[in-house]
Design an enzyme around this catalytic site. Structure first.
Site, PDB file in Angstrom:
ATOM      1  N   TYR A   1       0.846  -1.197   0.000  1.00  0.00           N
ATOM      2  CA  TYR A   1       0.000   0.000   0.000  1.00  0.00           C
ATOM      3  C   TYR A   1       0.883   1.249   0.000  1.00  0.00           C
ATOM      4  CZ  TYR A   1      -4.303   2.612   1.069  1.00  0.00           C
ATOM      5  OH  TYR A   1      -5.390   3.467   1.024  1.00  0.00           O
TER       6      TYR A   1
ATOM      7  N   ILE B   1       9.909  -0.119  10.014  1.00  0.00           N
ATOM      8  CA  ILE B   1       9.016   0.779  10.760  1.00  0.00           C
ATOM      9  C   ILE B   1       7.776   1.052   9.916  1.00  0.00           C
ATOM     10  CG2 ILE B   1       8.754   3.050  11.807  1.00  0.00           C
ATOM     11  CD1 ILE B   1      11.724   3.102  12.333  1.00  0.00           C
TER      12      ILE B   1
ATOM     13  N   GLY C   1       3.310  -6.884   6.042  1.00  0.00           N
ATOM     14  CA  GLY C   1       4.500  -7.718   6.148  1.00  0.00           C
ATOM     15  C   GLY C   1       5.223  -8.046   4.857  1.00  0.00           C
TER      16      GLY C   1
ATOM     17  N   CYS D   1      -5.886  12.022  -5.302  1.00  0.00           N
ATOM     18  CA  CYS D   1      -4.449  11.806  -5.108  1.00  0.00           C
ATOM     19  C   CYS D   1      -3.732  11.618  -6.445  1.00  0.00           C
ATOM     20  CB  CYS D   1      -4.224  10.595  -4.210  1.00  0.00           C
ATOM     21  SG  CYS D   1      -4.679  10.854  -2.492  1.00  0.00           S
TER      22      CYS D   1
END
Length: 438
Positions: free
Chosen positions: A142, A180, A185, A366
């Site tokens: 993402y 971070i 994952g 966006c």
């Protein structure tokens, strides 16, 4: 019609037609050719709100059905027209006053201590698994993909992005890596699949992402060396050889940049390297768009490079590389938007029509912002000493070249887990003689 006056001041390029609730047409003509769109206003109360606060009213009007597109115009046509004209707006007294109010409000909203951070993340990232599966790639990346060729599909471009980040980290066997904002994952698992004996810790504040990440590590048989923690990055205490952060800095907020880079500095070992990948602005930073703040990313903030370098200079970190990705995120958002459009009925069934229009507006707004130079993505490489990475950038291309022509059997098994929903990742893209940059 008040909103027609506002749009006439905005439109210097292209042509906007506004149709009021009585059916009257109001033409807003620019002095040169450009995008065209026709919009009908059905809600009379929307007219005044469009005049006073267009950045909130346009999105809400579209979500609620008070603003609709007419005559074969699409939402993309309309927002493309708006964005291409934004730069020509003259800041009058009222606009400056409103900007000042937004700045005060943003200063409050961008305060992001540990005890508030998780709630802001959950607002967006703990949505339905099925929604994210609809529009993301099979690895649920993402964030901005990396298009070596304009016709790369989403799977290939996201594979490229992960490999590009791995190359910049200059990974070595046996190192410890901290991810971070580790999401679902995918990046952590990908890195562990590339280099032998790599130990990876991922931290996220999303309960849903945390559960999915650990399940994927178990299914891939690497849970002994790839671990995910439901934890704020400020609570991490171990030391790492490499730190990577993708799409997380936007949720840190300007009041916490010193804290962020200070923590990166504390967590890195003496020979350590970090790479920070984030959405940024080309020009001076401003408070987040009010509609985006209210409905999509509460408390988020789009940073400038100047803000990052100021904070980095307050640490003992060295900036060893900076890369600007210009249109890559526009292409990523385009593919996400088209995937959502193909599955509109599924999304409406999961939520409702209003949610679908909200999500469509988010992705389209966006995309147009990246198309017209309001936004970009930066990758900053940091090191604890000047000799932590080679003196030229050739090592990045060399690392990618070693992997690009290989089959991706291992990557499918470890980093390309489809989480039981989509086909596996394709083989590693084959290297071309002269890849074209997006």
């Amino acid at each position: 019609m008040l909103s027609a006056r506002a749009f006439r001041q905005l439109i210097s390029i292209g042509h906007l037609t506004l149709i009021d609730p009585d059916g009257n047409r109001h033409e807003c003509l620019g002095s040169c050719d450009g995008p065209r769109a026709t919009v009908r206003i059905l809600d009379r109360s929307l007219d005044r709100r469009l005049m006073l606060n267009p950045e909130l009213a346009i999105g809400e009007g579209y979500m609620n059905g008070g603003l609709v597109l007419e005559e074969e115009s699409t939402l993309y046509d309309f927002l493309d027209l708006c964005m291409v004209n934004i730069g020509s707006v003259r800041e009058g007294t009222m606009r400056k006053l409103l900007a000042g109010v937004r700045g005060i409000r943003a200063a409050i909203r961008n305060w992001n201590p540990v005890h508030l951070a998780q709630g802001k993340v959950a607002h967006h990232y703990d949505l339905s698994d099925e929604l994210f599966d609809i529009f993301l790639d099979s690895d649920r990346q993402y964030s901005c993909a990396y298009f070596l060729n304009p016709d790369d599909d989403l799977e290939t471009a996201q594979w490229n992005k992960k490999l590009h980040l791995a190359a910049k980290l200059n990974l070595k066997p046996g190192q410890r890596v901290l991810d971070i904002g580790s999401g679902w994952g995918g990046l952590s698992l990908f890195l562990a699949s590339l280099v032998d004996d790599l130990q990876v810790d991922g931290v996220t504040l999303s309960r849903e992402q945390h559960a999915v990440s650990n399940r994927r590590a178990e299914e891939a048989g690497v849970a002994d060396r790839v671990r995910f923690h439901l934890k704020d990055y400020r609570e991490v205490e171990d030391q790492y050889d490499r730190i990577v952060s993708v799409g997380m800095l936007e949720h840190v907020g300007p009041r916490h940049y010193d804290e962020f880079y200070g923590q990166v500095n504390r967590l890195l070992r003496p020979e350590g390297v970090a790479v920070v990948h984030a959405v940024g602005v080309f020009n001076r930073p401003e408070p987040q768009n009010q509609w985006m703040e209210k409905y999509i990313f509460p408390g988020a903030y789009t940073p400038s490079l100047r803000q990052q370098f100021t904070a980095i200079e307050n640490t003992r970190l060295f900036t060893t590389d900076v890369e600007i990705l210009r249109q890559h995120y526009a292409e990523t958002l385009n593919r996400w938007r088209l995937r959502c459009a193909e599955e509109k009925d599924r999304i409406v069934a999961m939520y409702d029509e209003r949610f679908y229009r909200m999500w469509e507006f988010y992705l389209t707004a966006c995309e147009t912002a990246f198309r017209h130079g309001s936004l970009m993505v930066f990758q900053i490489q940091l090191a604890k000493n000047l000799y932590a990475v080679p003196q030229t950038r050739d090592y990045i291309a060399d690392f990618e070249r070693r992997w690009r022509g290989r089959g991706a059997t291992t990557l499918r098994q470890v980093a390309g887990s489809d989480m039981g929903r989509k086909p596996p990742l394709p083989d590693a893209p084959q290297e071309t003689e002269e890849p074209r940059r997006a």
